[in-house]
Motif scaffolding. Structure first.
Motif, PDB file in Angstrom:
ATOM      1  N   LEU A   1       0.823  -1.210   0.000  1.00  0.00           N
ATOM      2  CA  LEU A   1       0.000   0.000   0.000  1.00  0.00           C
ATOM      3  C   LEU A   1       0.855   1.257   0.000  1.00  0.00           C
ATOM      4  O   LEU A   1       0.513   2.252  -0.648  1.00  0.00           O
ATOM      5  CB  LEU A   1      -0.934   0.002   1.210  1.00  0.00           C
ATOM      6  CG  LEU A   1      -1.891   1.189   1.328  1.00  0.00           C
ATOM      7  CD1 LEU A   1      -2.861   1.216   0.153  1.00  0.00           C
ATOM      8  CD2 LEU A   1      -2.663   1.127   2.643  1.00  0.00           C
ATOM      9  N   PHE A   2       1.975   1.227   0.720  1.00  0.00           N
ATOM     10  CA  PHE A   2       2.870   2.388   0.774  1.00  0.00           C
ATOM     11  C   PHE A   2       3.329   2.794  -0.622  1.00  0.00           C
ATOM     12  O   PHE A   2       3.488   3.986  -0.915  1.00  0.00           O
ATOM     13  CB  PHE A   2       4.086   2.075   1.654  1.00  0.00           C
ATOM     14  CG  PHE A   2       5.097   3.184   1.704  1.00  0.00           C
ATOM     15  CD1 PHE A   2       4.878   4.296   2.503  1.00  0.00           C
ATOM     16  CD2 PHE A   2       6.259   3.122   0.951  1.00  0.00           C
ATOM     17  CE1 PHE A   2       5.804   5.327   2.537  1.00  0.00           C
ATOM     18  CE2 PHE A   2       7.185   4.146   0.983  1.00  0.00           C
ATOM     19  CZ  PHE A   2       6.961   5.254   1.775  1.00  0.00           C
ATOM     20  N   SER A   3       3.531   1.808  -1.486  1.00  0.00           N
ATOM     21  CA  SER A   3       4.003   2.096  -2.844  1.00  0.00           C
ATOM     22  C   SER A   3       3.008   2.917  -3.639  1.00  0.00           C
ATOM     23  O   SER A   3       3.391   3.639  -4.562  1.00  0.00           O
ATOM     24  CB  SER A   3       4.279   0.786  -3.593  1.00  0.00           C
ATOM     25  OG  SER A   3       5.295   0.047  -2.973  1.00  0.00           O
ATOM     26  N   PHE A   4       1.727   2.806  -3.291  1.00  0.00           N
ATOM     27  CA  PHE A   4       0.686   3.413  -4.110  1.00  0.00           C
ATOM     28  C   PHE A   4       0.051   4.634  -3.462  1.00  0.00           C
ATOM     29  O   PHE A   4      -1.090   4.992  -3.769  1.00  0.00           O
ATOM     30  CB  PHE A   4      -0.379   2.361  -4.427  1.00  0.00           C
ATOM     31  CG  PHE A   4       0.156   1.227  -5.255  1.00  0.00           C
ATOM     32  CD1 PHE A   4       0.444   1.408  -6.599  1.00  0.00           C
ATOM     33  CD2 PHE A   4       0.418  -0.008  -4.680  1.00  0.00           C
ATOM     34  CE1 PHE A   4       0.969   0.381  -7.362  1.00  0.00           C
ATOM     35  CE2 PHE A   4       0.936  -1.042  -5.427  1.00  0.00           C
ATOM     36  CZ  PHE A   4       1.215  -0.854  -6.774  1.00  0.00           C
TER      37      PHE A   4
ATOM     38  N   ALA B   1       8.546   3.604  -7.848  1.00  0.00           N
ATOM     39  CA  ALA B   1       8.834   4.921  -7.264  1.00  0.00           C
ATOM     40  C   ALA B   1       8.624   4.897  -5.759  1.00  0.00           C
ATOM     41  O   ALA B   1       9.377   5.509  -4.994  1.00  0.00           O
ATOM     42  CB  ALA B   1       7.943   5.994  -7.895  1.00  0.00           C
ATOM     43  N   GLY B   2       7.594   4.172  -5.322  1.00  0.00           N
ATOM     44  CA  GLY B   2       7.305   4.099  -3.903  1.00  0.00           C
ATOM     45  C   GLY B   2       8.318   3.302  -3.107  1.00  0.00           C
ATOM     46  O   GLY B   2       8.371   3.404  -1.874  1.00  0.00           O
ATOM     47  N   GLN B   3       9.125   2.503  -3.784  1.00  0.00           N
ATOM     48  CA  GLN B   3      10.123   1.681  -3.099  1.00  0.00           C
ATOM     49  C   GLN B   3      11.523   2.292  -3.123  1.00  0.00           C
ATOM     50  O   GLN B   3      12.445   1.750  -2.500  1.00  0.00           O
ATOM     51  CB  GLN B   3      10.168   0.288  -3.746  1.00  0.00           C
ATOM     52  CG  GLN B   3       8.890  -0.524  -3.591  1.00  0.00           C
ATOM     53  CD  GLN B   3       8.548  -0.802  -2.141  1.00  0.00           C
ATOM     54  OE1 GLN B   3       9.412  -1.170  -1.338  1.00  0.00           O
ATOM     55  NE2 GLN B   3       7.281  -0.620  -1.789  1.00  0.00           N
ATOM     56  N   THR B   4      11.669   3.417  -3.807  1.00  0.00           N
ATOM     57  CA  THR B   4      13.011   3.978  -4.012  1.00  0.00           C
ATOM     58  C   THR B   4      13.716   4.358  -2.724  1.00  0.00           C
ATOM     59  O   THR B   4      14.944   4.255  -2.624  1.00  0.00           O
ATOM     60  CB  THR B   4      12.941   5.210  -4.928  1.00  0.00           C
ATOM     61  OG1 THR B   4      12.007   6.152  -4.372  1.00  0.00           O
ATOM     62  CG2 THR B   4      12.529   4.831  -6.340  1.00  0.00           C
ATOM     63  N   GLY B   5      12.974   4.841  -1.729  1.00  0.00           N
ATOM     64  CA  GLY B   5      13.619   5.297  -0.500  1.00  0.00           C
ATOM     65  C   GLY B   5      13.507   4.328   0.653  1.00  0.00           C
ATOM     66  O   GLY B   5      13.773   4.699   1.803  1.00  0.00           O
ATOM     67  N   MET B   6      13.146   3.089   0.380  1.00  0.00           N
ATOM     68  CA  MET B   6      12.881   2.140   1.459  1.00  0.00           C
ATOM     69  C   MET B   6      14.085   1.284   1.857  1.00  0.00           C
ATOM     70  O   MET B   6      14.000   0.502   2.806  1.00  0.00           O
ATOM     71  CB  MET B   6      11.706   1.233   1.074  1.00  0.00           C
ATOM     72  CG  MET B   6      10.403   1.968   0.887  1.00  0.00           C
ATOM     73  SD  MET B   6       9.981   3.021   2.295  1.00  0.00           S
ATOM     74  CE  MET B   6       9.758   1.804   3.579  1.00  0.00           C
ATOM     75  N   GLY B   7      15.193   1.420   1.156  1.00  0.00           N
ATOM     76  CA  GLY B   7      16.404   0.710   1.531  1.00  0.00           C
ATOM     77  C   GLY B   7      16.200  -0.786   1.636  1.00  0.00           C
ATOM     78  O   GLY B   7      15.655  -1.432   0.739  1.00  0.00           O
ATOM     79  N   SER B   8      16.591  -1.356   2.772  1.00  0.00           N
ATOM     80  CA  SER B   8      16.485  -2.801   2.978  1.00  0.00           C
ATOM     81  C   SER B   8      15.041  -3.263   3.139  1.00  0.00           C
ATOM     82  O   SER B   8      14.762  -4.457   3.084  1.00  0.00           O
ATOM     83  CB  SER B   8      17.281  -3.214   4.227  1.00  0.00           C
ATOM     84  OG  SER B   8      16.777  -2.556   5.388  1.00  0.00           O
ATOM     85  N   TYR B   9      14.116  -2.314   3.334  1.00  0.00           N
ATOM     86  CA  TYR B   9      12.702  -2.658   3.480  1.00  0.00           C
ATOM     87  C   TYR B   9      11.978  -2.723   2.130  1.00  0.00           C
ATOM     88  O   TYR B   9      10.800  -3.051   2.082  1.00  0.00           O
ATOM     89  CB  TYR B   9      11.988  -1.642   4.372  1.00  0.00           C
ATOM     90  CG  TYR B   9      12.445  -1.665   5.809  1.00  0.00           C
ATOM     91  CD1 TYR B   9      11.963  -2.628   6.692  1.00  0.00           C
ATOM     92  CD2 TYR B   9      13.362  -0.738   6.265  1.00  0.00           C
ATOM     93  CE1 TYR B   9      12.379  -2.644   8.019  1.00  0.00           C
ATOM     94  CE2 TYR B   9      13.789  -0.747   7.582  1.00  0.00           C
ATOM     95  CZ  TYR B   9      13.299  -1.707   8.453  1.00  0.00           C
ATOM     96  OH  TYR B   9      13.723  -1.717   9.766  1.00  0.00           O
TER      97      TYR B   9
END
Length: 245
Positions: free
Chosen positions: A56-59, A125-133
């Motif tokens: 959900l965070f991605s969207f 795009a939503g995963q770009t700043g999530m690092g290891s997560y």
């Protein structure tokens, strides 16, 4: 005029009207752009929350992209009511059923194509700043949500187009739908009522969750949104068939 020619003419209308085509492109730019900004700003801090949903965070950007989808659908049909354009269209395509079907098919196909691209772009795009997560499309619910996001955006555009055919005003459609999804639907959703799961926007957005906690499943939710869109298209058709151009 053949069906192919009618479809081509409707696509030309969309491309040639700056506001309509701009709204179509905005679906992608707004959704993916805001998704990237939120990811960069919040990053891994979001992952520590108890209600964190990596899919959900991605969207998150879809909340804004759906406004562009509504604007696209509303303006794509409402332009027919400006300066006698509908009269010209019906002169070229006298059979109203053919004209209406081609118009809706063009809106749906254009919105679906851009919506699917938007779904994938927004996910990454939503995963770009999530690092290891960060997660990938192979994780549970990710691919379904990505495709579902594109379908949802297309359905919202079709819903708006059907209402524009009924109400003969893109401005009126946007002034009704946008406050509805931003205020009314949001308030009803906060009440944790099962009714909220059957609203057009809330039902479709069930597909964006990794593990949906709703009265209906993700694909059923999209089917509910599709039913709303179909009802709007039918109402719009009845209006176009009966009213003078």
């Amino acid at each position: 005029m053949s069906s192919t020619a009618i479809l081509r003419s409707e696509w030309i209308k969309i491309r040639s009207v700056r506001g309509t085509f701009g709204s179509l492109l905005a679906i992608l730019l707004v959704s993916a752009g805001i998704g990237a900004l939120i990811s960069a700003g919040v990053g891994t801090g979001e992952a520590g929350g108890p209600d964190y949903d990596p899919v959900l965070f991605s969207f998150y950007g879809i909340n804004f992209g759906q406004i562009a989808a509504i604007a696209f659908g509303a303006t794509a049909f409402s332009t027919e009511f400006h300066n006698g354009a509908l009269r010209v269209s019906l002169t070229a395509v006298p059979r109203r059923a053919h004209f209406y079907a081609a118009k809706m098919a063009t809106v749906a196909c254009a919105a679906l194509a851009v919506g699917l691209v938007t779904g994938f772009a927004t996910f990454f795009a939503g995963q770009t700043g999530m690092g290891s997560y960060a997660i990938g499309l192979g994780d549970p619910g990710a691919l379904r949500a990505t495709v579902g996001a594109g379908v949802y955006l297309a359905l919202m555009a079709v819903l708006a187009a059907g209402l524009a055919a009924l109400l003969r005003s893109g401005v009126l459609v946007m002034s009704l739908l946008i406050p509805f999804i931003l205020i009314v639907s949001f308030v009803i959703g906060d009440l944790k009522s099962a009714v909220a799961d059957f609203l057009p926007d809330r039902a479709g957005q069930i597909a964006l969750h990794q593990y949906p906690d709703a009265a209906i499943g993700p694909w059923t939710g999209l089917a509910v949104t599709a039913a709303w869109a179909a009802a709007a298209v039918l109402a719009g058709w009845l209006a176009v068939r009966r009213r003078d151009a």
